[in-house]
Scaffold this motif. Structure first.
Motif, short mmCIF file in Angstrom:
data_model
loop_
_atom_site.label_atom_id
_atom_site.label_comp_id
_atom_site.label_asym_id
_atom_site.label_seq_id
_atom_site.Cartn_x
_atom_site.Cartn_y
_atom_site.Cartn_z
N SER A 197 0.83 -1.21 0.00
CA SER A 197 0.00 0.00 0.00
C SER A 197 0.87 1.26 0.00
N VAL A 198 1.99 1.23 0.71
CA VAL A 198 2.91 2.38 0.69
C VAL A 198 3.50 2.56 -0.70
N LEU A 199 3.90 1.46 -1.34
CA LEU A 199 4.45 1.55 -2.69
C LEU A 199 3.42 2.09 -3.68
N ILE A 200 2.18 1.66 -3.58
CA ILE A 200 1.13 2.17 -4.47
C ILE A 200 0.88 3.64 -4.22
N THR A 201 0.90 4.06 -2.96
CA THR A 201 0.70 5.47 -2.64
C THR A 201 1.83 6.32 -3.20
N VAL A 202 3.06 5.87 -3.04
CA VAL A 202 4.21 6.61 -3.58
C VAL A 202 4.14 6.65 -5.10
N TRP A 203 3.77 5.54 -5.71
CA TRP A 203 3.65 5.51 -7.17
C TRP A 203 2.57 6.47 -7.65
N CYS A 204 1.42 6.48 -6.98
CA CYS A 204 0.34 7.38 -7.40
C CYS A 204 0.72 8.84 -7.19
N THR A 205 1.56 9.12 -6.23
CA THR A 205 1.92 10.50 -5.95
C THR A 205 2.99 11.02 -6.89
N ARG A 254 0.06 11.41 -10.30
CA ARG A 254 0.10 12.76 -9.74
C ARG A 254 -1.07 13.57 -10.25
N SER A 255 -1.39 13.44 -11.54
CA SER A 255 -2.54 14.18 -12.06
C SER A 255 -3.84 13.64 -11.48
N TRP A 256 -3.90 12.33 -11.17
CA TRP A 256 -5.10 11.76 -10.56
C TRP A 256 -5.28 12.31 -9.16
N VAL A 257 -4.19 12.41 -8.39
CA VAL A 257 -4.27 12.95 -7.03
C VAL A 257 -4.69 14.42 -7.09
N LYS A 258 -4.11 15.18 -8.03
CA LYS A 258 -4.48 16.58 -8.16
C LYS A 258 -5.93 16.73 -8.58
N MET A 259 -6.42 15.84 -9.45
CA MET A 259 -7.81 15.89 -9.88
C MET A 259 -8.75 15.63 -8.70
N LYS A 260 -8.40 14.68 -7.85
CA LYS A 260 -9.22 14.38 -6.68
C LYS A 260 -9.24 15.57 -5.73
N GLN A 261 -8.09 16.21 -5.53
CA GLN A 261 -8.06 17.40 -4.67
C GLN A 261 -8.89 18.52 -5.27
N TYR A 262 -8.81 18.69 -6.58
CA TYR A 262 -9.59 19.72 -7.25
C TYR A 262 -11.09 19.43 -7.12
N GLN A 263 -11.48 18.17 -7.32
CA GLN A 263 -12.90 17.83 -7.19
C GLN A 263 -13.39 18.06 -5.77
N ARG A 264 -12.56 17.72 -4.78
CA ARG A 264 -12.94 17.93 -3.39
C ARG A 264 -13.10 19.42 -3.10
N SER A 265 -12.18 20.23 -3.61
CA SER A 265 -12.28 21.68 -3.36
C SER A 265 -13.48 22.27 -4.09
N MET A 266 -13.81 21.74 -5.27
CA MET A 266 -14.98 22.24 -6.00
C MET A 266 -16.27 21.91 -5.26
N ARG A 267 -16.33 20.71 -4.67
CA ARG A 267 -17.52 20.35 -3.89
C ARG A 267 -17.67 21.28 -2.69
N GLU A 268 -16.56 21.58 -2.02
CA GLU A 268 -16.62 22.46 -0.86
C GLU A 268 -17.00 23.88 -1.27
N SER A 269 -16.42 24.39 -2.34
CA SER A 269 -16.73 25.75 -2.77
C SER A 269 -18.13 25.82 -3.36
#
Length: 94
Positions: free
Chosen positions: A47-55, A61-76
């Motif tokens: 799980s640590v290796l998958i997390t590092v790979w995804c980051t 990295r773009s997937w993580v950024k997209m998730k953060q963007y979607q989360r911020s859009m829901r909040e805003s």
């Protein structure tokens, strides 16, 4: 993480050679406890290796950024919905 992988590999090698020949008197059977710990440690390492790979990998990295963007859009979006309703007062001002 390389050292952790090495220790886990050594644990698996020990289990392959000694698991069935090891005799225990204890009714709690510590062999299965240690085997469970080794399996859980492998799961944690993967799980640590998958997390590092995804980051750090470009697509991850773009997937993580997209998730953060979607989360911020829901909040805003919820903030803007409140402001669009015409009421500018909050619960303290009521």
């Amino acid at each position: 993480m390389i050292i952790e992988g090495g220790w886990l590999s050594a644990g698996v090698a020990w289990f392959v050679r000694n698991y069935f020949t090891c005799k225990t008197i204890n009714p709690m059977n510590p062999k299965e406890t240690v085997l469970g710990m080794v399996v859980c440690n492998w799961c944690i390492l993967f799980s640590v290796l998958i997390t590092v790979w995804c980051t750090y990998e470009a697509a991850g990295r773009s997937w993580v950024k997209m998730k953060q963007y979607q989360r911020s859009m829901r909040e805003s979006e919820s903030k803007f919905q409140y402001k669009r309703s015409g009421s500018t007062r909050n619960w303290r001002q009521r």
